[in-house]
Motif scaffolding. Sequence first.
Motif, short mmCIF file in Angstrom:
data_model
loop_
_atom_site.label_atom_id
_atom_site.label_comp_id
_atom_site.label_asym_id
_atom_site.label_seq_id
_atom_site.Cartn_x
_atom_site.Cartn_y
_atom_site.Cartn_z
N PRO A 1 -8.28 15.48 14.99
CA PRO A 1 -9.72 15.73 15.11
C PRO A 1 -10.58 14.49 14.99
O PRO A 1 -11.72 14.49 15.49
N ASP A 2 -10.07 13.44 14.37
CA ASP A 2 -10.90 12.25 14.13
C ASP A 2 -10.52 11.07 15.03
O ASP A 2 -10.89 9.93 14.72
N ASP A 3 -9.79 11.33 16.12
CA ASP A 3 -9.42 10.28 17.06
C ASP A 3 -8.70 9.13 16.34
O ASP A 3 -9.00 7.96 16.52
N GLU A 4 -7.73 9.48 15.50
CA GLU A 4 -6.98 8.46 14.78
C GLU A 4 -5.80 7.93 15.59
O GLU A 4 -5.32 6.83 15.35
N ILE A 5 -5.32 8.75 16.54
CA ILE A 5 -4.21 8.35 17.39
C ILE A 5 -4.59 8.66 18.83
O ILE A 5 -5.01 9.76 19.15
N GLY A 6 -4.43 7.70 19.72
CA GLY A 6 -4.77 7.95 21.12
C GLY A 6 -6.15 7.43 21.47
O GLY A 6 -6.73 6.61 20.76
N LEU A 7 -6.69 7.95 22.58
CA LEU A 7 -7.97 7.47 23.11
C LEU A 7 -9.13 8.38 22.79
O LEU A 7 -10.27 8.03 23.05
N SER A 8 -8.88 9.58 22.28
CA SER A 8 -9.96 10.51 21.97
C SER A 8 -9.44 11.57 21.01
O SER A 8 -8.23 11.67 20.77
N THR B 1 0.83 -1.20 0.00
CA THR B 1 0.00 0.00 0.00
C THR B 1 0.87 1.25 0.00
O THR B 1 2.10 1.17 0.03
N THR B 2 0.23 2.40 -0.02
CA THR B 2 0.94 3.68 -0.07
C THR B 2 0.87 4.37 1.28
O THR B 2 -0.19 4.42 1.91
N ARG B 3 1.99 4.88 1.74
CA ARG B 3 2.03 5.63 2.99
C ARG B 3 1.26 6.93 2.81
O ARG B 3 1.46 7.66 1.84
N GLY C 1 0.68 7.66 11.76
CA GLY C 1 0.24 6.56 12.60
C GLY C 1 0.86 5.25 12.19
O GLY C 1 1.86 5.19 11.47
N ALA C 2 0.26 4.15 12.66
CA ALA C 2 0.78 2.81 12.37
C ALA C 2 0.60 2.48 10.89
O ALA C 2 -0.33 2.95 10.24
N GLY C 3 1.51 1.65 10.37
CA GLY C 3 1.44 1.30 8.95
C GLY C 3 0.17 0.56 8.59
O GLY C 3 -0.36 0.72 7.49
N TRP C 4 -0.36 -0.24 9.51
CA TRP C 4 -1.55 -1.03 9.20
C TRP C 4 -2.86 -0.30 9.55
O TRP C 4 -3.94 -0.80 9.24
N ASP C 5 -2.77 0.86 10.21
CA ASP C 5 -3.96 1.64 10.56
C ASP C 5 -3.59 3.12 10.46
O ASP C 5 -3.41 3.81 11.45
#
Length: 218
Positions: A147-154, A56-58, A96-100
């Motif tokens: 803003p979209d809670d992509e990293i962390g808990l909120s 996939t593409t980074r 973020g993580a490569g798979w997410d």
Amino acid sequence: MSATSASSSARVRYGAGDPGDGLGLTVAAGYSGATGDFRFFDDGGTNLVASDDHTTTRRNNGFDAVDGVVRAGGQRGELGWQLGVRALGKRQGVPGAGWDQAVHTRLDTVGAVVDGAVVIDRPGAVDGLTTRLAIDGLVEAQAFHDPDDEIGLSAQDRRYLTLGLGGQSAWALARGRHRLAAGLELRGDRYQDREVGAAMPLGAQLGATDDEAAIAEQ
């Protein structure tokens, strides 16, 4: 399979004079950036399961940065001095993580460093007292947007501020083959971390009902 992302950079510099001859000046500025969109192997976060492996593409991995520096120095008799200012501004994605991968998270940074020094010495003298006084300061501000809670808990909108101030003093006394030296250094630093946006309630993040989420926000 992998490929290098596109990148670019440019730098200009101007210099005049020589501090040892009276006065010297250097000014420079630069830009660097990259798209960060290389291709890579993604195991889907399951290194023992091959069914979800793919290339996939980074995403959200690019950055743009500018920096500048001004330095000056001079010498007049026994007195020499130096003064410099360096500044940086950078805007970057946080993938973020490569798979997410996170596609909307970013980190913005601006900072500056100021330093100066004064040296009192007799050029060419074998014996005598040499004194050096120096000071430096640092300020760095960062803004982390998720803003979209992509990293962390909120969802997060955080601000970080780092301040630093230091001073040094050194003395050296020479008499024939003997030399006595002493020095003193003081430094202070301050760090601040604050949330400026309304973080998403943990209950809502875990799938609470609308009524439960409203209670958690109160």
